[in-house]
Each structure stands twice: as C-alpha cells, then as structure tokens.
Motif scaffolding. Structure first.
Motif, PDB file in Angstrom:
ATOM      1  N   SER A 273      -6.773   4.440  -7.219  1.00 27.72           N
ATOM      2  CA  SER A 273      -7.168   3.127  -6.712  1.00 27.72           C
ATOM      3  C   SER A 273      -8.178   2.487  -7.667  1.00 27.72           C
ATOM      4  O   SER A 273      -9.376   2.688  -7.516  1.00 27.72           O
TER       5      SER A 273
ATOM      6  N   THR B 152      -2.225   1.963   5.152  1.00 28.45           N
ATOM      7  CA  THR B 152      -1.774   0.611   4.844  1.00 28.45           C
ATOM      8  C   THR B 152      -0.268   0.640   4.578  1.00 28.45           C
ATOM      9  O   THR B 152       0.309   1.695   4.335  1.00 28.45           O
ATOM     10  N   SER B 153       0.340  -0.517   4.580  1.00 23.33           N
ATOM     11  CA  SER B 153       1.779  -0.595   4.331  1.00 23.33           C
ATOM     12  C   SER B 153       2.127  -0.220   2.890  1.00 23.33           C
ATOM     13  O   SER B 153       3.272   0.086   2.588  1.00 23.33           O
ATOM     14  N   THR B 154       1.132  -0.223   2.005  1.00 20.91           N
ATOM     15  CA  THR B 154       1.361   0.118   0.602  1.00 20.91           C
ATOM     16  C   THR B 154       1.038   1.572   0.286  1.00 20.91           C
ATOM     17  O   THR B 154       1.062   1.973  -0.870  1.00 20.91           O
TER      18      THR B 154
ATOM     19  N   SER C 270      -6.381   2.571  -2.409  1.00 23.73           N
ATOM     20  CA  SER C 270      -4.947   2.841  -2.564  1.00 23.73           C
ATOM     21  C   SER C 270      -4.589   4.316  -2.489  1.00 23.73           C
ATOM     22  O   SER C 270      -3.443   4.675  -2.711  1.00 23.73           O
TER      23      SER C 270
END
Length: 149
Positions: free
Chosen positions: A73, A135-137, A94
């Motif tokens: 990230s 998260t969706s990512t 991330s």
C-alpha cells in the motif's frame, strides 16, 4: 498530502473529510496534524479527553498501516466524519491482512498488536466501537467511532 471535503448525506450528518499520505513514517505526524487542525475548526464541541483519544487512535492506526501495509500500500487514506452525535476515524490501506488484535481480549498477553489493543480499549472506555472491514479492492479499513454525547 491530499485533502478533500464532502458533506455527508442525511440531516444528522455534519461532514466527512478525507486525507491521503504516502505510507511512510512521516505520515503519522502529518496526518495527526491535519486531523487535529480539522477537528479544532469544527463547530461541534468535542470534549478534550475524547479529542486527545481520537488523535491517539488516529496515530496508532496510521502507525499500524505504515508498519504493516507499506509493501502493498504505497498510500493510505484517513477519513474523519462527524455527525449524528459520533466522531468516526477510519484508516484505509491496500493490504488484505485483517489484524487479529481487534478480535483479541485486551488483557491477554500478545507479542504484537498492542497499538490496536490500545485503540480497542480507548474506544470501549468511551462507549464507542471499532472494527475492520475489507474493501472492494482487497484492502481494509480499520475504524473507530466515538460518541460525542
């Protein structure tokens, strides 16, 4: 550091603000300073003990992201929202790892995760809640919500 302000929907909401920073040690004081300045300018009165607790929570969550998520990230996001009698601090990175410290008993011995246990303790003592969401990512958001009333 990026900065954006957007009013949150709904009549009880006062606002939500998002900050971003590179995932580096300098992000901790940088984001803490930005959030402190933001909260000091708000018309909503935040009690001093809660104000300091929120800044400590922010520092711990950003430090955790810097120490454990930097490889995957390069940037972290911080969202601060005020509304409906709550102050919410959220840190997004991330990295997919879900920290186990938020699920652990705060009084058990652990070799790591003490910062997150501190977040859990401060939040609980204030009558708030904290959790982690994917998260969706594929990354995560760790958040703490503190009641203002």
């Amino acid at each position: 550091m990026g900065y954006a302000h957007a009013s949150a929907p709904g009549p009880a909401q006062e606002g939500a603000w998002r900050f971003t920073a590179r995932t580096a040690a300098s992000a901790v004081p940088q984001l803490r300073h930005a959030v402190r300045d933001l909260l000091e300018r708000q018309p909503t009165r935040i009690p001093e003990e809660m104000f300091q607790g929120a800044l400590l929570i922010l520092s711990e969550l950003v430090t955790n992201a810097v120490e454990h998520a930097a490889l995957l990230s390069p940037e972290i996001g911080v969202e601060v929202s005020l509304g409906g009698g709550w102050l919410r601090i959220a840190v997004e990175d991330s990295h997919p790892y879900r920290p186990k410290a938020l699920e652990a008993e705060p009084f058990r011995e652990h070799t790591g995760g003490r910062g997150l246990l501190l977040v859990k303790t401060i939040t609980g003592e204030a009558g708030g809640v904290c959790d982690v969401e994917q998260t969706s990512t594929g990354g995560k958001i760790i958040w703490a919500a503190l009641p203002l009333g």
